[in-house]
Design a protein around this motif. Structure first.
Motif, PDB file in Angstrom:
ATOM      1  N   LYS A   1       0.816  -1.154   0.043  1.00 58.76           N
ATOM      2  CA  LYS A   1      -0.030   0.042  -0.071  1.00 58.76           C
ATOM      3  C   LYS A   1       0.910   1.153  -0.020  1.00 58.76           C
ATOM      4  O   LYS A   1       0.594   2.406  -0.809  1.00 58.76           O
TER       5      LYS A   1
ATOM      6  N   GLY B   1      -7.612  -4.970  -0.968  1.00 63.50           N
ATOM      7  CA  GLY B   1      -8.797  -4.638  -0.507  1.00 63.50           C
ATOM      8  C   GLY B   1      -9.137  -5.208   0.883  1.00 63.50           C
ATOM      9  O   GLY B   1      -8.250  -5.864   1.404  1.00 63.50           O
TER      10      GLY B   1
ATOM     11  N   GLU C   1      -6.504  -3.176  -6.717  1.00 66.38           N
ATOM     12  CA  GLU C   1      -7.672  -3.295  -5.703  1.00 66.38           C
ATOM     13  C   GLU C   1      -7.688  -4.383  -5.042  1.00 66.38           C
ATOM     14  O   GLU C   1      -8.373  -4.668  -3.898  1.00 66.38           O
ATOM     15  N   TYR C   2      -7.679  -5.650  -5.826  1.00 71.66           N
ATOM     16  CA  TYR C   2      -7.615  -6.911  -4.989  1.00 71.66           C
ATOM     17  C   TYR C   2      -6.688  -7.225  -3.905  1.00 71.66           C
ATOM     18  O   TYR C   2      -6.971  -7.370  -2.820  1.00 71.66           O
TER      19      TYR C   2
ATOM     20  N   PRO D   1      -5.242  -1.679 -12.347  1.00 71.25           N
ATOM     21  CA  PRO D   1      -6.254  -1.310 -11.337  1.00 71.25           C
ATOM     22  C   PRO D   1      -7.126  -2.526 -10.352  1.00 71.25           C
ATOM     23  O   PRO D   1      -7.269  -2.503  -9.237  1.00 71.25           O
ATOM     24  N   GLU D   2      -7.315  -3.361 -11.357  1.00 79.04           N
ATOM     25  CA  GLU D   2      -7.967  -4.599 -10.759  1.00 79.04           C
ATOM     26  C   GLU D   2      -7.074  -5.413  -9.822  1.00 79.04           C
ATOM     27  O   GLU D   2      -7.700  -5.678  -8.598  1.00 79.04           O
TER      28      GLU D   2
END
Length: 243
Positions: free
Chosen positions: A106, A163, A159-160, A155-156
């Motif tokens: 992150k 998340g 995001e995973y 992005p996918e």
């Protein structure tokens, strides 16, 4: 601290409730929440994690609940004893490499750094918990393994990886590598509800008779019970005396 494989990077101290290093039992009440607190921290900046394990003395297996971070290295967890008796509890702590991976990922994403290699590293952390995951969780983890193996920062995938669902699964299926177990054996004596509060009514059986010229008997005491209950008392105290 007791630990596995001779390695320990986590310290557990300032445990509550603990009386004289576990020499005496703390006390609880059936059905009332017992809060266990401690200070838990590591030897560096890695993310640490911990859990509370507890069981009735006669139970064979331990129940486990995760420790919740509060503030300044202070953690806590609650459990509710369902029956009277002695409950044992212990605390475990470890450096959580999966949570540490997610945290550092992150930070790098926020800093707009490439994380293709970090995503490939994430495959190991998903594989570590894949075997013990439920059928539904397994499908979700397999999707992540496929995304991470592609090594593409899109992005996918980001995001995973960052998340809340993946964070939840890491906490649900922790890998306790080189865990530390708090040294002292800790116990709580759980008493019945009546131990919280009672109203006592005292009288001498010999004075409970209907006549002034004879001693009262226990049968005479029984006759007085409705009267005592009507007054709101719930404990009858009969003092011991010597004839």
């Amino acid at each position: 601290m007791r630990n596995y494989k001779g390695q320990s990077r986590v310290i557990i101290e300032s445990v509550i409730p603990e009386i004289n290093n576990g020499q005496y039992y703390a006390k609880g009440i059936v059905g009332k929440k017992i809060r266990v607190e401690c200070d838990l921290f590591g030897d560096g900046h890695d993310v640490v994690n911990g859990s509370l394990l507890y069981k009735h003395k006669n139970a064979r297996s331990w129940s486990e609940t995760p420790l919740i971070f509060d503030i300044n290295d202070h953690w806590f967890a609650d459990f509710v004893p369902e029956k009277q008796g002695i409950f044992e509890f212990k605390l475990e702590g470890w450096v959580d490499h999966a949570l540490n991976w997610q945290y550092e990922l992150k930070r790098k994403v926020e800093g707009k750094q490439p994380v293709n290699v970090e995503l490939l590293d994430g495959v190991n952390y998903l594989n570590n918990i894949l075997k013990k995951a439920s059928k539904t969780d397994k499908k979700y983890l397999e999707k992540g393994i496929q995304l991470f193996n592609e090594g593409i920062q899109n992005p996918e995938t980001i995001e995973y990886a960052l998340g809340d669902k993946l964070l939840y699964l890491f906490k649900k299926y922790p890998v306790k590598e080189f865990k530390t177990i708090y040294d002292n054996d800790l116990k709580v004596y759980v008493d019945r509800q009546k131990a919280l509060f009672s109203s006592w009514y005292e009288f001498f059986p010999r004075s409970a008779g209907d006549y002034t010229d004879t001693h009262g008997t226990f049968k005479d005491c029984i006759k007085r019970l409705p009267y005592v209950a009507e007054l709101g008392f719930d404990v009858l105290y009969l003092p011991r005396y010597i004839l």
